[in-house]
Motif scaffolding. Sequence first.
Motif, PDB file in Angstrom:
ATOM      1  N   MET A  33       0.835  -1.203   0.000  1.00 51.33           N
ATOM      2  CA  MET A  33       0.000   0.000   0.000  1.00 51.33           C
ATOM      3  C   MET A  33       0.870   1.254   0.000  1.00 51.33           C
ATOM      4  SD  MET A  33      -3.176  -0.709  -0.261  1.00 51.33           S
ATOM      5  CE  MET A  33      -2.603  -1.930  -1.423  1.00 51.33           C
ATOM      6  N   ALA A  34       1.959   1.204   0.744  1.00 53.23           N
ATOM      7  CA  ALA A  34       2.864   2.354   0.781  1.00 53.23           C
ATOM      8  C   ALA A  34       3.485   2.595  -0.601  1.00 53.23           C
ATOM      9  CB  ALA A  34       3.956   2.136   1.821  1.00 53.23           C
ATOM     10  N   ILE A  35       3.829   1.517  -1.312  1.00 59.11           N
ATOM     11  CA  ILE A  35       4.399   1.648  -2.657  1.00 59.11           C
ATOM     12  C   ILE A  35       3.373   2.265  -3.608  1.00 59.11           C
ATOM     13  CG2 ILE A  35       5.161   0.333  -4.687  1.00 59.11           C
ATOM     14  CD1 ILE A  35       6.523  -1.614  -2.720  1.00 59.11           C
ATOM     15  N   THR A 347       7.145  -9.909  -1.194  1.00 57.54           N
ATOM     16  CA  THR A 347       5.688 -10.115  -1.216  1.00 57.54           C
ATOM     17  C   THR A 347       4.968  -8.833  -1.598  1.00 57.54           C
ATOM     18  OG1 THR A 347       5.931 -11.756   0.551  1.00 57.54           O
ATOM     19  CG2 THR A 347       3.716 -10.907   0.148  1.00 57.54           C
ATOM     20  N   SER A 348       5.465  -7.704  -1.071  1.00 56.93           N
ATOM     21  CA  SER A 348       4.806  -6.420  -1.353  1.00 56.93           C
ATOM     22  C   SER A 348       4.901  -6.057  -2.832  1.00 56.93           C
ATOM     23  CB  SER A 348       5.431  -5.308  -0.502  1.00 56.93           C
ATOM     24  OG  SER A 348       6.725  -4.951  -0.961  1.00 56.93           O
ATOM     25  N   LEU A 349       6.054  -6.368  -3.462  1.00 50.61           N
ATOM     26  CA  LEU A 349       6.190  -6.089  -4.889  1.00 50.61           C
ATOM     27  C   LEU A 349       5.215  -6.935  -5.703  1.00 50.61           C
ATOM     28  CD1 LEU A 349      10.086  -5.843  -5.167  1.00 50.61           C
ATOM     29  CD2 LEU A 349       8.445  -3.964  -5.313  1.00 50.61           C
ATOM     30  N   LEU A 350       5.035  -8.181  -5.277  1.00 56.51           N
ATOM     31  CA  LEU A 350       4.072  -9.049  -5.955  1.00 56.51           C
ATOM     32  C   LEU A 350       2.653  -8.516  -5.775  1.00 56.51           C
ATOM     33  CD1 LEU A 350       3.333 -11.647  -7.464  1.00 56.51           C
ATOM     34  CD2 LEU A 350       3.325 -12.838  -5.251  1.00 56.51           C
ATOM     35  N   ILE A 351       2.316  -8.137  -4.534  1.00 51.32           N
ATOM     36  CA  ILE A 351       0.980  -7.590  -4.262  1.00 51.32           C
ATOM     37  C   ILE A 351       0.766  -6.298  -5.045  1.00 51.32           C
ATOM     38  CG2 ILE A 351      -0.505  -6.585  -2.467  1.00 51.32           C
ATOM     39  CD1 ILE A 351       0.792  -8.493  -0.468  1.00 51.32           C
ATOM     40  N   VAL A 368       2.403   3.131 -13.529  1.00 50.73           N
ATOM     41  CA  VAL A 368       3.193   1.930 -13.821  1.00 50.73           C
ATOM     42  C   VAL A 368       4.327   1.860 -12.805  1.00 50.73           C
ATOM     43  CG1 VAL A 368       2.682   1.867 -16.286  1.00 50.73           C
ATOM     44  CG2 VAL A 368       4.631   3.195 -15.481  1.00 50.73           C
ATOM     45  N   ILE A 369       4.762   0.666 -12.520  1.00 50.36           N
ATOM     46  CA  ILE A 369       5.891   0.504 -11.601  1.00 50.36           C
ATOM     47  C   ILE A 369       7.182   0.709 -12.383  1.00 50.36           C
ATOM     48  CG2 ILE A 369       7.100  -1.081 -10.065  1.00 50.36           C
ATOM     49  CD1 ILE A 369       4.431  -2.383  -9.443  1.00 50.36           C
TER      50      ILE A 369
END
Length: 791
Positions: A33-35, A347-351, A368-369
């Motif tokens: 969420m922070a990302i 995990t956060s990058l995957l989410i 976009v990331i």
Amino acid sequence: MLKNNLKLAWRNLTKNKLYTVLNVLGLGSGMAMAILIGLWLQDELSYDKYNASYDKVALLQKNRFYNNQIFTETSNPVPLGAKLRELFPDDFDEVVVSSYGGERSLRVNDKTITRRGLFMEEGGFEVMGLELIEGSAQRKLAPNAIYMSKSASEALFGEQSAVGQLVKIDENVDAEIIGVFKDLPKNATYKNISYYGSFEMLENMAAWVKNSRDDWWTNAFPIYVKIAENADFDAVSAKIKTTLNDAYPNESKPELFLHPMSKWHLYPQYKDGVPVGSGLKNVWMFGIIGVLILLLASINFMNLSTARSAKRSKEIGLRKAIGSFKSQLVLQFFTETFLVVFIALLTSLLISVLLLPTFNNLSNNALVIPWTNPLFWGTILSFFILTGLLSGSYPALYLSSFDPVKTLKGKVLGKKRESYFRKGLVVLQFGISITLIIGTVLVYQQIEFGKNRPMGYDQNNLIYFQKRSDDLRGHFDAMRENLIKSGGVLEMCESSGPITDMWNINKGFQWQGKNPELKLEFITLDVTPEFGEVSQWNILEGRDFSREFSTDTEAMILNEAAVAQIGFENPVGQIINWRETNFKVIGVSKNLVMESPFEKVKPTIFTSRPRNMPFVSMRMNPELSVSESVKRVETVLREFSPNGDLNIKFASEDTGLKFMREEQVAKLSSALSIMAVFISFLGIFGLSSFMAEQRSKEIGIRKLLGASVNNVIQLMSKDFVILIGLSCLLAFPVAYYFMNNWLSKYELRADLSLWVFLGVGLAIFAMTMLTVTLRTAKAAMVNPVESLKGE
């Protein structure tokens, strides 16, 4: 050393799989969420930065002073542009009079699209920062030449080059495409601009625009400027302040100033002459929410780590007894923490990847990331270090401080203090979650307040379009007769503006007894006599316009706000002089909400003209489906304009667009609140699981002494009841303060109901009790013999 620490850390994590999963899932969700919020914030803060002249471009605005009030406007007269170029040549590189970005039809052969475009004076292409990717760059365009965006070009010509092709605009003008420019990014104020033409082309298309060339009275055009390299916005604003009033003295004493492009998105409005940072407020709000969600995830980790301290106290005591230093233990616990955080980061990058399409849909963005951006990875590394330090500092320092003698005897130093700290974290955690949920509910409540506000007319089954083609002009009677005969509509009318917006503001109204010092302006709307039947407005006094009265061309209907502002006690029959004509007030209408649903209705005057106005509104036949009614309408209109794009709009959809910004905030808030609650309940699940495990022998003894499952559940739930109560006491005043501040930007707003606060508190309480009950019930139903077995 590091290799051994990693082995020990991995062994401990795999030994306690449930708590490891809870920690990874909680931290990973929080960091994801922070990302996502970070990407959104970066997008918001980089609005319009595609423009190489971002720091030098501004919109010319003016403050006008009426009756001790300041009104800020973006529209100005055409000759003001030439006057600024003449008087301040050293301060401006460009001064460009422009049209607003209205919709027009673009047709090539039998293919027609509707797009927004700009018609600007020389230098506008540079001011807008458009990037030419095909064709020839020309500073001064011919009156029949345009540039087109890449996406519009592809929509009309596919892969074929658009350069040199002809396009018909509004079925009136043939224009040659001399170049194709790159589409503006999603985070650009004019992202929807699909073509660019000269101001001379607009003058050829609309006689009133040509007549405005030397007209200081008509304030209908935005003026954009690019200041000189060594100039400053504030200094230039001070220089040009009185230019308009000096050139054309006005009783409102207009004062010019520059509104920089860098502030267009974050400060979109002015109130009493002061910029209102509604966009900036949203940036701060979601930035804080992102930090809070990351904090929630870190709190979960700290809680579960300290809660399990008793399980590791003997390990710590033994290691200290055989010579381990405190620094070695701190390093060990930090190794465990950073290992969990690293797994959580992956995990956060995957989410983030999985949730990004949904997040873009909620925020109406195209984020976009940026995998190849070093700044992104630098931020991720900072996240990793910050979260690791934040999450692991207390557990590492706390666990490593145990006294070896006492821990080997089964005593844990500071157990009571640790319990208070852990409970304090739970209170903070749920306080944050409750605050976010209350805020989200109140945002939705404000939206519903606006939607439920009486509109003053029936927007259901009401459609309209703007006559852009000459083929549709001058055929009012024939169109109306054919449309009604088709059965698709019950009635049709014309008006000088759309029913869902206010286009014209006028002054110069006089009446008997008016204070000569009083300076008033009114929204004005010309309509045909059928307007009342089409809009289904409510006439409170007097009568509606009617073709049976030939004198209605010199009649007025006032809305309630106009009557209140003028001060008429008996308005019907009063005479108002305007433009050297005496108009008779024949009726008073209920206020029509034609602008923002969150603002008071402005004083409005309706006048009647027989026909030939640019907007056509129709009341659809309710006995037919919407699609069938629209189909019949289009069939009739094609008889008059076979090739034009009619672009029929629904009044209800237009009204819905006025809630877009609020609904975007609401959707984002609700998504983030759900995530905050999810993270909080992961923590509650973990803590209740640990408590049940820790007190398993106590539960077994109580059961042997006759305690029921309900007794055990009540015992285990008591602490959580108190903690939720304290969380509510923390959250309620904080939520009230911030939401009262957020709602203050609305002229009309919903009340801060106590029931919302209590309802959210009770909902969180019920969910907490359900979580604790389910976890405790499982432990309470274990055979006491199994619970009381030794290690």
